[in-house]
Design an enzyme around this catalytic site. Sequence first.
Site, short mmCIF file in Angstrom:
data_model
loop_
_atom_site.label_atom_id
_atom_site.label_comp_id
_atom_site.label_asym_id
_atom_site.label_seq_id
_atom_site.Cartn_x
_atom_site.Cartn_y
_atom_site.Cartn_z
N ARG A 11 1.00 -1.14 0.15
CA ARG A 11 0.12 0.16 -0.05
C ARG A 11 0.85 1.28 -0.04
O ARG A 11 1.92 1.07 1.08
CB ARG A 11 -0.78 0.14 1.33
CG ARG A 11 -1.57 1.29 1.52
CD ARG A 11 -2.66 1.70 0.55
NE ARG A 11 -3.26 3.10 0.95
CZ ARG A 11 -4.06 3.72 0.01
NH1 ARG A 11 -4.51 2.83 -1.07
NH2 ARG A 11 -4.88 4.68 0.37
N GLY A 41 -0.73 16.33 1.84
CA GLY A 41 -1.82 17.11 0.96
C GLY A 41 -1.51 16.84 -0.50
O GLY A 41 -1.60 17.77 -1.36
N HIS A 82 1.04 5.06 0.99
CA HIS A 82 0.09 5.85 1.73
C HIS A 82 0.87 7.23 2.03
O HIS A 82 1.82 7.31 2.49
CB HIS A 82 -0.21 5.09 3.19
CG HIS A 82 -1.23 5.97 3.96
ND1 HIS A 82 -2.47 5.81 3.81
CD2 HIS A 82 -1.04 7.18 4.79
CE1 HIS A 82 -3.32 6.76 4.72
NE2 HIS A 82 -2.38 7.40 5.35
N SER A 83 0.28 8.18 1.52
CA SER A 83 0.97 9.38 1.69
C SER A 83 0.39 9.95 2.94
O SER A 83 -0.57 10.02 3.43
CB SER A 83 0.38 10.35 0.38
OG SER A 83 0.70 10.12 -0.68
N ARG A 141 2.13 14.69 -6.32
CA ARG A 141 3.10 13.55 -5.37
C ARG A 141 3.96 12.99 -6.48
O ARG A 141 3.76 12.68 -7.65
CB ARG A 141 2.14 12.41 -4.83
CG ARG A 141 1.50 12.93 -3.73
CD ARG A 141 0.69 11.77 -3.13
NE ARG A 141 -0.78 11.39 -4.04
CZ ARG A 141 -1.66 10.92 -3.82
NH1 ARG A 141 -1.59 10.22 -2.68
NH2 ARG A 141 -2.63 10.66 -4.50
N ASP A 155 -2.44 16.76 -8.31
CA ASP A 155 -1.72 15.69 -7.38
C ASP A 155 -0.34 16.08 -7.88
O ASP A 155 0.19 15.73 -8.90
CB ASP A 155 -2.35 14.25 -7.82
CG ASP A 155 -1.71 13.14 -6.82
OD1 ASP A 155 -0.81 13.37 -6.18
OD2 ASP A 155 -2.37 11.95 -6.77
N CYS A 215 -8.08 9.05 4.92
CA CYS A 215 -6.80 8.62 5.03
C CYS A 215 -6.63 7.96 6.06
O CYS A 215 -5.93 6.87 6.22
CB CYS A 215 -5.88 10.00 5.15
SG CYS A 215 -5.81 10.94 3.65
#
Length: 349
Positions: free
Chosen positions: A204, A248, A206-207, A283, A281, A222
């Site tokens: 997974r 974020g 996960h930010s 990221r 986004d 989240c």
Amino acid sequence: MNARAAARALDALARGWDIIVESESGRLALRPVETGGAPLGTGRKLLISAARAITLKLANQKEAARHDAPVLIAVPGALDAARAIAIADPSLDLAQPMKGPFAAQPLPAPEAAEAAMQLARLAGLLPAYHLLGDGEADFDAPTVTPADVAAYADPAQLRIAARARLPVSASESAEIVAFRSDADFHEHVALIIGTPDDSIPVVRLHSECLTGDVFGSLKCDCGPQLNGALHAMAHARWGILLYLRQEGRGIGLINKLRAYQLQDQGHDTVDANNRLGFPTDARDFAVAAQMLNALRVPAIRLMTNNPEKQAVLASLGVEIAERLPLQIEANPHNARYLVTKRDRTGHQL
């Protein structure tokens, strides 16, 4: 290209100091609006994002070749720090609606301007600068190039820095692994649940979400996703949670809170990020591929509802044997957020 030069520029921006960005198209001396004081005098100019220019009704004045290029505006009258922040920050528009009129100016050194915007985003600051005149910048202002900024953003130097046993509530058999990069001050983390073997692990991405992961925010999904993923891994043979320090969706905590203000004013999560001058986004999922490579995990069972994660990892050579959905029940505070994720960013909810 020199990632250290970009790191010095980022440190300067965080402290409110001036930077100089040099490119083939020219040179810009800049001071960050959010952290730096406004230079003295009238007739000052601000460099702002394309999204902010649209909000300020400057779209029809833009001379840039690309619709997403930064915009230079002339600010009439005196410009103190508070007024500059109000111009740069869309979350303050309802409280301070009277602005302008502004005039878009020809953009000198467009490549340098775009690199400056990227630096602001990497620093977690509003993408806005005071344009400084000759001799106005600090005498020791760091100089950076677009190539330096690109080198800083490259995750190729990510490596394992430390690891330790870490029993957690989902599984007493867990190990935490911390990663470090010479070109990135963020310390990404992997949590390995269970005992690794020859089987393909559940993974997974996960930010980081301080508000959801730590405080139990109901505005997003989240926290429940994090807990759900860990418990699912505990019931599998083994799994890896890649905890990416990209708060974020990559815009940073403070800008995320600004986005929350915009959401409270009626904008959805996508429009809020865009109005702040950030991508939908921001990221970098390549970081996750580097982490898996360092852990020597070539194939995974990816737990995600986001097809973009799957596509990026596959393009970087990660073999995805299976996609596993992660379904979370909505609540009255995040229902619109989940609908936006489904309808505007393609999440498979």
